[in-house]
Write a protein that holds these residues in place. Sequence first.
Motif, PDB file in Angstrom:
ATOM      1  N   GLY A   1      13.654   2.573 -13.594  1.00 34.82           N
ATOM      2  CA  GLY A   1      13.578   2.720 -12.141  1.00 34.82           C
ATOM      3  C   GLY A   1      13.762   4.139 -11.649  1.00 34.82           C
ATOM      4  O   GLY A   1      14.187   4.367 -10.517  1.00 34.82           O
ATOM      5  N   ALA A   2      13.437   5.105 -12.486  1.00 33.51           N
ATOM      6  CA  ALA A   2      13.634   6.503 -12.091  1.00 33.51           C
ATOM      7  C   ALA A   2      12.688   6.937 -10.980  1.00 33.51           C
ATOM      8  O   ALA A   2      12.938   7.921 -10.294  1.00 33.51           O
ATOM      9  CB  ALA A   2      13.452   7.413 -13.303  1.00 33.51           C
ATOM     10  N   ALA A   3      11.580   6.201 -10.827  1.00 33.42           N
ATOM     11  CA  ALA A   3      10.628   6.396  -9.723  1.00 33.42           C
ATOM     12  C   ALA A   3       9.859   7.708  -9.768  1.00 33.42           C
ATOM     13  O   ALA A   3       9.245   8.094  -8.778  1.00 33.42           O
ATOM     14  CB  ALA A   3      11.302   6.224  -8.360  1.00 33.42           C
ATOM     15  N   THR A   4       9.877   8.392 -10.895  1.00 31.82           N
ATOM     16  CA  THR A   4       9.032   9.585 -11.026  1.00 31.82           C
ATOM     17  C   THR A   4       7.561   9.212 -10.866  1.00 31.82           C
ATOM     18  O   THR A   4       6.797   9.920 -10.207  1.00 31.82           O
ATOM     19  CB  THR A   4       9.244  10.237 -12.402  1.00 31.82           C
ATOM     20  OG1 THR A   4      10.633  10.329 -12.647  1.00 31.82           O
ATOM     21  CG2 THR A   4       8.606  11.607 -12.445  1.00 31.82           C
ATOM     22  N   CYS A   5       7.179   8.092 -11.438  1.00 32.75           N
ATOM     23  CA  CYS A   5       5.789   7.632 -11.325  1.00 32.75           C
ATOM     24  C   CYS A   5       5.410   7.422  -9.862  1.00 32.75           C
ATOM     25  O   CYS A   5       4.313   7.772  -9.447  1.00 32.75           O
ATOM     26  CB  CYS A   5       5.573   6.355 -12.123  1.00 32.75           C
ATOM     27  SG  CYS A   5       6.694   4.998 -11.695  1.00 32.75           S
ATOM     28  N   VAL A   6       6.329   6.865  -9.098  1.00 31.29           N
ATOM     29  CA  VAL A   6       6.087   6.610  -7.672  1.00 31.29           C
ATOM     30  C   VAL A   6       5.909   7.932  -6.933  1.00 31.29           C
ATOM     31  O   VAL A   6       5.038   8.066  -6.065  1.00 31.29           O
ATOM     32  CB  VAL A   6       7.253   5.806  -7.063  1.00 31.29           C
ATOM     33  CG1 VAL A   6       6.998   5.541  -5.587  1.00 31.29           C
ATOM     34  CG2 VAL A   6       7.463   4.505  -7.828  1.00 31.29           C
TER      35      VAL A   6
ATOM     36  N   ALA B   1       4.945   1.398  -7.515  1.00 30.12           N
ATOM     37  CA  ALA B   1       6.067   1.129  -6.612  1.00 30.12           C
ATOM     38  C   ALA B   1       7.153   0.470  -7.440  1.00 30.12           C
ATOM     39  O   ALA B   1       6.897   0.003  -8.566  1.00 30.12           O
ATOM     40  CB  ALA B   1       5.641   0.213  -5.475  1.00 30.12           C
ATOM     41  N   LEU B   2       8.352   0.449  -6.902  1.00 25.70           N
ATOM     42  CA  LEU B   2       9.431  -0.316  -7.534  1.00 25.70           C
ATOM     43  C   LEU B   2       9.518  -1.679  -6.859  1.00 25.70           C
ATOM     44  O   LEU B   2       9.402  -1.780  -5.645  1.00 25.70           O
ATOM     45  CB  LEU B   2      10.770   0.412  -7.411  1.00 25.70           C
ATOM     46  CG  LEU B   2      10.878   1.769  -8.100  1.00 25.70           C
ATOM     47  CD1 LEU B   2      12.315   2.274  -8.008  1.00 25.70           C
ATOM     48  CD2 LEU B   2      10.423   1.712  -9.543  1.00 25.70           C
ATOM     49  N   ASP B   3       9.718  -2.724  -7.644  1.00 24.15           N
ATOM     50  CA  ASP B   3       9.884  -4.055  -7.053  1.00 24.15           C
ATOM     51  C   ASP B   3      11.371  -4.320  -6.791  1.00 24.15           C
ATOM     52  O   ASP B   3      12.200  -3.402  -6.892  1.00 24.15           O
ATOM     53  CB  ASP B   3       9.235  -5.124  -7.932  1.00 24.15           C
ATOM     54  CG  ASP B   3       9.958  -5.314  -9.261  1.00 24.15           C
ATOM     55  OD1 ASP B   3      10.983  -4.642  -9.490  1.00 24.15           O
ATOM     56  OD2 ASP B   3       9.498  -6.140 -10.058  1.00 24.15           O
ATOM     57  N   ASP B   4      11.696  -5.549  -6.461  1.00 28.90           N
ATOM     58  CA  ASP B   4      13.093  -5.839  -6.091  1.00 28.90           C
ATOM     59  C   ASP B   4      14.029  -5.853  -7.293  1.00 28.90           C
ATOM     60  O   ASP B   4      15.244  -5.971  -7.130  1.00 28.90           O
ATOM     61  CB  ASP B   4      13.193  -7.139  -5.282  1.00 28.90           C
ATOM     62  CG  ASP B   4      12.532  -8.311  -5.963  1.00 28.90           C
ATOM     63  OD1 ASP B   4      12.178  -8.178  -7.154  1.00 28.90           O
ATOM     64  OD2 ASP B   4      12.361  -9.361  -5.318  1.00 28.90           O
ATOM     65  N   GLU B   5      13.464  -5.715  -8.495  1.00 25.31           N
ATOM     66  CA  GLU B   5      14.304  -5.543  -9.694  1.00 25.31           C
ATOM     67  C   GLU B   5      14.466  -4.057 -10.036  1.00 25.31           C
ATOM     68  O   GLU B   5      15.008  -3.721 -11.091  1.00 25.31           O
ATOM     69  CB  GLU B   5      13.686  -6.264 -10.894  1.00 25.31           C
ATOM     70  CG  GLU B   5      13.614  -7.777 -10.729  1.00 25.31           C
ATOM     71  CD  GLU B   5      12.879  -8.460 -11.882  1.00 25.31           C
ATOM     72  OE1 GLU B   5      12.794  -7.893 -12.995  1.00 25.31           O
ATOM     73  OE2 GLU B   5      12.372  -9.568 -11.657  1.00 25.31           O
ATOM     74  N   ALA B   6      13.938  -3.187  -9.161  1.00 26.03           N
ATOM     75  CA  ALA B   6      13.955  -1.737  -9.389  1.00 26.03           C
ATOM     76  C   ALA B   6      13.222  -1.355 -10.674  1.00 26.03           C
ATOM     77  O   ALA B   6      13.609  -0.435 -11.397  1.00 26.03           O
ATOM     78  CB  ALA B   6      15.378  -1.171  -9.391  1.00 26.03           C
ATOM     79  N   LYS B   7      12.131  -2.090 -10.921  1.00 25.39           N
ATOM     80  CA  LYS B   7      11.242  -1.780 -12.047  1.00 25.39           C
ATOM     81  C   LYS B   7       9.851  -1.527 -11.487  1.00 25.39           C
ATOM     82  O   LYS B   7       9.470  -2.105 -10.468  1.00 25.39           O
ATOM     83  CB  LYS B   7      11.181  -2.961 -13.021  1.00 25.39           C
ATOM     84  CG  LYS B   7      12.558  -3.385 -13.532  1.00 25.39           C
ATOM     85  CD  LYS B   7      12.719  -3.042 -14.964  1.00 25.39           C
ATOM     86  CE  LYS B   7      14.063  -3.511 -15.500  1.00 25.39           C
ATOM     87  NZ  LYS B   7      14.364  -2.908 -16.789  1.00 25.39           N
TER      88      LYS B   7
END
Length: 84
Positions: free
Chosen positions: A26-31, A39-45
């Motif tokens: 869930g580091a969100a670099t891709c986002v 995007a990240l879903d509600d599991e932060a994945k």
Amino acid sequence: MDDNDPKVKRKIRKLTMRIDRNLCIGAATCVAIAPKAWALDDEAKAIILDSSEEENDDALIEAAKGCPVLAIFITDENGKQLYP
Ligand code: SF4
């Protein structure tokens, strides 16, 4: 969610992107790099968005390269792995 789910594996033009959600932290670099693809879903994945075609190939590959845990896999139309 398995590889049959387009949120996990999707063909975009000649590239096929796959996310290994077991690796994703869930580091969100891709986002940050390709916000229309990830995007990240509600599991932060990470999940692949329906708007992913709006990102160009370079952005898709750069997003995979930016992932700190190499959770994003990209193959070309011949099944050759481009990244990681
Ligand atoms: S950059 Fe990697 S770890 Fe971070 S959210 Fe995206 S896939 Fe997950």
